[in-house]
Design a protein around this motif. Structure first.
Motif, mmCIF file in Angstrom:
data_model
loop_
_atom_site.group_PDB
_atom_site.id
_atom_site.type_symbol
_atom_site.label_atom_id
_atom_site.label_comp_id
_atom_site.label_asym_id
_atom_site.label_seq_id
_atom_site.Cartn_x
_atom_site.Cartn_y
_atom_site.Cartn_z
ATOM 1 N N LEU A 231 -14.288 63.056 -12.286
ATOM 2 C CA LEU A 231 -14.020 63.570 -13.627
ATOM 3 C C LEU A 231 -13.871 65.097 -13.580
ATOM 4 O O LEU A 231 -14.412 65.752 -12.689
ATOM 5 C CB LEU A 231 -15.149 63.183 -14.584
ATOM 6 N N PRO A 232 -13.143 65.684 -14.520
ATOM 7 C CA PRO A 232 -12.930 67.145 -14.513
ATOM 8 C C PRO A 232 -14.157 67.896 -15.023
ATOM 9 O O PRO A 232 -14.171 68.440 -16.132
ATOM 10 C CB PRO A 232 -11.722 67.323 -15.443
ATOM 11 N N TRP A 233 -15.204 67.946 -14.208
ATOM 12 C CA TRP A 233 -16.447 68.593 -14.612
ATOM 13 C C TRP A 233 -16.229 70.100 -14.798
ATOM 14 O O TRP A 233 -15.526 70.739 -14.029
ATOM 15 C CB TRP A 233 -17.532 68.346 -13.571
ATOM 16 N N LEU A 234 -16.848 70.620 -15.828
ATOM 17 C CA LEU A 234 -16.760 72.055 -16.095
ATOM 18 C C LEU A 234 -17.677 72.789 -15.138
ATOM 19 O O LEU A 234 -18.886 72.585 -15.131
ATOM 20 C CB LEU A 234 -17.163 72.343 -17.543
ATOM 21 N N GLY A 235 -17.113 73.641 -14.317
ATOM 22 C CA GLY A 235 -17.900 74.394 -13.343
ATOM 23 C C GLY A 235 -18.231 75.777 -13.853
ATOM 24 O O GLY A 235 -18.868 75.936 -14.892
ATOM 25 N N ASP A 236 -17.792 76.808 -13.117
ATOM 26 C CA ASP A 236 -18.048 78.182 -13.532
ATOM 27 C C ASP A 236 -17.323 78.466 -14.838
ATOM 28 O O ASP A 236 -16.118 78.230 -14.967
ATOM 29 C CB ASP A 236 -17.574 79.153 -12.454
ATOM 30 N N CYS A 237 -18.057 78.990 -15.796
ATOM 31 C CA CYS A 237 -17.466 79.200 -17.124
ATOM 32 C C CYS A 237 -18.138 80.379 -17.809
ATOM 33 O O CYS A 237 -19.188 80.866 -17.377
ATOM 34 C CB CYS A 237 -17.592 77.941 -17.986
#
Length: 248
Positions: free
Chosen positions: A42-48
């Motif tokens: 899944l397109p997990w949210l990483g550095d943000c």
């Protein structure tokens, strides 16, 4: 009149009796309708961005995006597990526009677990969850408010009360999809108000929505709550768009 659907039994019966993966249709084997392999992809949210959760390239981990530095938003923090990309975008659209409530229930459960992990790591817990409201016209047309359903599921998992009637949408504004950031802000002027008698002074509150794009809706509601005396406003959503229109 309660426009929310009688979805509870259908959602939970589906989750209990259909434990094949929603994405690949193989046996999930995880207690959720999602197998380990598909969950990892899944397109997990990483550095943000620490403030608005906008995805940031390395080496900007732990920093704020340029827009939040120049114009800090009214909300204190956005928590989202995923970037709004395939297949999360498809699952959210099916839940939001096609009444596929088990998709929303599954995503809410994963969001709830990520929030619990954050609380256990010291992130502050809000006193109440406030779903982003729909106008009466749009609620009649759709038959349900997806943010209200998310708020109800998260409330049970997090053990935080949900108040779906504290925020009211007083104007039937045009749909936000396809509008740039400036137009979205104009579209939402005077669109919301607090219900009569609601007191939020000194409270830490969390807005609940499905996707954060430009943040115009969250900004409008956070300003409303802070002006009414709220101490802090966070945003909990399923996904964050990678490049909101009109933002640097």
């Amino acid at each position: 009149m309660n426009c929310q659907p009688q979805w509870i039994k259908r959602v939970y019966n589906w989750l209990l009796s259909n434990q094949s993966c929603l994405l690949c249709d193989l046996r999930a084997g995880t207690g959720q309708a999602l197998c380990v392999a598909c969950e990892l992809e899944l397109p997990w949210l990483g550095d943000c961005c620490q403030r608005c959760a906008l995805p940031l390239p390395l080496p900007m981990a732990g920093l704020m995006c340029g827009h939040c530095i120049r114009q800090p938003p009214a909300f204190a923090r956005v928590h989202a597990p995923w970037v709004y990309g395939f297949p999360i975008d498809s699952l959210i659209v099916r839940f939001k526009h096609h009444s596929k409530w088990p998709y929303g229930r599954l995503l809410a459960e994963i969001l709830g677990q990520s929030l619990l992990d954050g609380f256990n790591s010291g992130e502050p817990r809000p006193a109440f969850l406030l779903p982003v409201p729909l106008s009466r016209k749009r609620l009649r047309e759709r038959g349900y408010n997806q943010a209200g359903m998310l708020g109800d599921w998260l409330s049970k998992q997090l053990r935080i009360p949900c108040q779906p009637h504290w925020l009211l949408r007083t104007q039937d504004t045009a749909a936000q999809q396809g509008l740039d950031a400036k137009t979205r802000k104009r579209n939402l002027r005077h669109a919301f108000r607090l219900a009569a008698g609601v007191q939020v002074h000194g409270l830490h509150l969390a807005l609940i929505d499905d996707v954060l794009t430009t943040g115009a809706t969250a900004q409008s509601l956070a300003l409303l709550l802070l002006k009414a005396g709220a101490r802090r406003v966070d945003v909990y959503c399923l996904a964050r768009t990678p490049k909101p229109d009109g933002l640097a």
